[in-house]
Design a protein around this motif. Structure first.
Motif, PDB file in Angstrom:
ATOM      1  N   TYR A   1      -6.904 -43.635 -47.086  1.00 24.99           N
ATOM      2  CA  TYR A   1      -6.637 -44.545 -45.966  1.00 24.99           C
ATOM      3  C   TYR A   1      -6.983 -46.000 -46.295  1.00 24.99           C
ATOM      4  CZ  TYR A   1      -5.583 -40.475 -43.200  1.00 24.99           C
ATOM      5  OH  TYR A   1      -5.003 -39.332 -42.727  1.00 24.99           O
TER       6      TYR A   1
ATOM      7  N   ASN B   1      -4.875 -29.373 -35.885  1.00 19.55           N
ATOM      8  CA  ASN B   1      -4.474 -28.438 -36.943  1.00 19.55           C
ATOM      9  C   ASN B   1      -5.142 -27.096 -36.726  1.00 19.55           C
ATOM     10  OD1 ASN B   1      -6.804 -27.849 -38.950  1.00 19.55           O
ATOM     11  ND2 ASN B   1      -6.968 -30.048 -38.548  1.00 19.55           N
TER      12      ASN B   1
ATOM     13  N   HIS C   1      -1.574 -41.881 -45.603  1.00 14.37           N
ATOM     14  CA  HIS C   1      -2.122 -42.090 -46.945  1.00 14.37           C
ATOM     15  C   HIS C   1      -1.370 -43.219 -47.652  1.00 14.37           C
ATOM     16  CE1 HIS C   1      -3.555 -37.624 -47.146  1.00 14.37           C
ATOM     17  NE2 HIS C   1      -3.902 -38.226 -46.034  1.00 14.37           N
TER      18      HIS C   1
ATOM     19  N   ASP D   1      -9.790 -28.870 -44.041  1.00 16.60           N
ATOM     20  CA  ASP D   1      -8.585 -29.604 -43.617  1.00 16.60           C
ATOM     21  C   ASP D   1      -7.851 -29.946 -44.914  1.00 16.60           C
ATOM     22  OD1 ASP D   1      -6.757 -31.432 -42.497  1.00 16.60           O
ATOM     23  OD2 ASP D   1      -8.198 -32.335 -41.174  1.00 16.60           O
TER      24      ASP D   1
ATOM     25  N   GLU E   1      -5.559 -38.069 -32.843  1.00 15.57           N
ATOM     26  CA  GLU E   1      -5.592 -37.280 -34.079  1.00 15.57           C
ATOM     27  C   GLU E   1      -7.027 -37.247 -34.542  1.00 15.57           C
ATOM     28  OE1 GLU E   1      -2.947 -38.508 -37.198  1.00 15.57           O
ATOM     29  OE2 GLU E   1      -3.872 -37.188 -38.667  1.00 15.57           O
ATOM     30  N   SER E   2      -7.640 -36.110 -34.389  1.00 16.23           N
ATOM     31  CA  SER E   2      -7.224 -34.880 -33.749  1.00 16.23           C
ATOM     32  C   SER E   2      -8.097 -34.605 -32.533  1.00 16.23           C
ATOM     33  CB  SER E   2      -7.436 -33.697 -34.703  1.00 16.23           C
ATOM     34  OG  SER E   2      -6.809 -33.900 -35.935  1.00 16.23           O
TER      35      SER E   2
HETATM   36  C1  DNO Z   1      -5.141 -36.110 -43.619  1.00 18.26           C
HETATM   37  C2  DNO Z   1      -4.690 -35.867 -42.229  1.00 18.26           C
HETATM   38  C3  DNO Z   1      -5.233 -34.580 -41.662  1.00 18.26           C
HETATM   39  C4  DNO Z   1      -4.907 -34.479 -40.192  1.00 18.26           C
HETATM   40  C5  DNO Z   1      -5.404 -33.241 -39.509  1.00 18.26           C
HETATM   41  C6  DNO Z   1      -4.814 -33.147 -38.130  1.00 18.26           C
HETATM   42  O1  DNO Z   1      -5.122 -37.192 -44.080  1.00 18.26           O
HETATM   43  O2  DNO Z   1      -3.326 -35.931 -42.134  1.00 18.26           O
HETATM   44  O3  DNO Z   1      -6.613 -34.565 -41.840  1.00 18.26           O
HETATM   45  O4  DNO Z   1      -5.504 -35.550 -39.515  1.00 18.26           O
HETATM   46  O5  DNO Z   1      -5.104 -32.111 -40.224  1.00 18.26           O
HETATM   47  O6  DNO Z   1      -5.550 -32.260 -37.363  1.00 18.26           O
END
Ligand code: DNO
Length: 382
Positions: free
Chosen positions: A362, A103, A346, A109, A63-64
């Motif tokens: 995180y 994504n 999270h 993002d 990821e990712s």
């Molecule tokens: C946020 C994450 C996203 C995720 C990307 C995957 O905390 O869930 O940043 O890593 O969208 O590509």
């Protein structure tokens, strides 16, 4: 379900031995230092994997493996970028790493307006305020059409917020919104953001869908050869931001994507928090409908407000019934005879989390609380 934990590698303030104490069995990570579009060399993947295994984990999910912005915009000759992507896939598969989260959100993002919103009994959470986002778009970025993207109430509240905000408030807002930029470590100022938005002018949802379909057609056959599973991550929040279209926001979007290349290797990251921020989404129903294509799950909760704002809630205390969602995932697992990796996505900053300046969303203790709660749910349902 397989318990995993996201680790940002050398940049992460939380160490692998600390993660071991959370009880998680697997690691979710990436080679964050490699610029988008470049091949992930096999030896770098192997070194990362060995580090993870030496600490007693397996590397379960990437990821990712980021999709270059030029692919999302569908610009020019993309053959070099597609072949680099396929080479990274082959290198990962050669090291035994077969599940990939990615994504297709243009430019930004995940997006929040507050990284440290206070929660009732202490600690802080991530928050998205529709009013502050509208203020950012309308007054700070100065985007012409932004007023139409928000309710009249949100626009009025945006006006009010902007008028009484200090320079420091506006800087904090910019910093919060920039935290979700792909590349993780790049940040724009306002002028930089306006310039970065320019190449997307005129990109419609239809264009973006066509570009996603092309991406899937380029990579899913390779995933099939390599026996890899791809898991698209939903939009966070599930709405257009800064005039950029978003096409992975609801059940219909997901159905379209699964059908665009109808193969099990073209699957989904069930992110209960991202999808959960849209009141139209019934997450347990989505888990039921796409159960055969869910390769990875991000479990977290949100509490929504009428104007489109939301706040990240404790895992068992938000608007989404995570027990019902986990129940669906357990059923899918039993049917498919697989173990779906999930991570506590999270968490609130709790106790000493605020001293550590970890990646926003995180923290160690907050995520460990979420993981423990999910572990309990899984044990009870199993
Ligand atoms: C946020 C994450 C996203 C995720 C990307 C995957 O905390 O869930 O940043 O890593 O969208 O590509």
């Amino acid at each position: 379900m397989r318990e995993t934990w996201r680790w940002f590698g050398a940049h992460d303030k939380i160490t692998l031995p600390e993660i071991a104490q959370t009880g998680a069995a697997g690691i979710v990570t990436a080679l964050h230092d490699i610029p988008y579009g470049e091949v992930w060399p096999r030896d770098a993947i192997a070194a990362h994997r060995r580090q993870i295994e030496a600490a007693g984990f397996t590397w379960d999910v990437v990821e990712s493996l980021p999709v270059h912005e030029v692919i999302k915009r569908g610009e020019g000759d993309l053959s070099g970028l597609f072949s680099a992507y396929r080479q990274s896939m082959a290198n990962l598969a050669a090291e035994g790493i077969k599940t990939v989260c990615y994504n297709f959100m243009p430019l930004l993002d995940w997006t929040r307006t507050d990284l440290q919103a206070p929660v009732a009994r202490g600690g802080t959470c991530l928050r998205f305020s529709a009013a502050k986002m509208a203020a950012f778009e309308i007054f700070m970025v100065g985007r012409a059409d932004a007023r139409q993207a928000y309710s009249p109430e949100a626009v009025e509240a945006a006006d009010h917020w902007y008028q009484q905000s200090s320079d420091a408030d506006r800087e904090d807002l910019l910093a919060a919104i920039m935290s979700g930029l792909p590349g993780a470590f790049d940040r724009y100022d306002l002028a930089g953001l306006r310039a970065a938005l320019e190449p997307y002018a005129g990109l419609t949802p239809t264009d973006l869908r066509a570009n996603l379909k092309r991406f899937l057609q380029e990579i899913i056959p390779t995933a099939q050869e390599l026996e890899m599973s791809f898991a698209i991550h939903p939009d966070d929040p599930p709405r257009d931001i800064l005039g950029l279209p978003r096409i992975v926001s609801n059940q219909a979007d997901l159905a379209w994507i699964m059908g665009a290349v109808d193969a099990p290797e073209n699957g989904l990251t069930l992110c209960t928090g991202s999808l959960g921020a849209n009141p139209a989404n019934d997450i347990a129903q989505i888990a039921h409908q796409f159960g055969d294509r869910i390769h990875f799950a991000h479990l977290r909760n949100v509490r929504k407000e009428p104007d489109g704002s939301f706040e990240e809630a404790p895992h068992l205390d938000g608007d989404t019934d995570l027990v019902a969602v986990v129940d669906e995932l357990l059923e899918a697992e039993a049917r498919r005879d697989v173990s779906i990796p999930f991570r506590p996505d999270h968490g609130h900053d709790l106790l000493s989390d605020s001293d550590r300046a970890t990646q926003p969303g995180y923290p160690l203790i907050g995520r460990m609380r979420g993981l423990a709660e999910m572990r309990g749910v899984i044990a009870a349902l199993s």
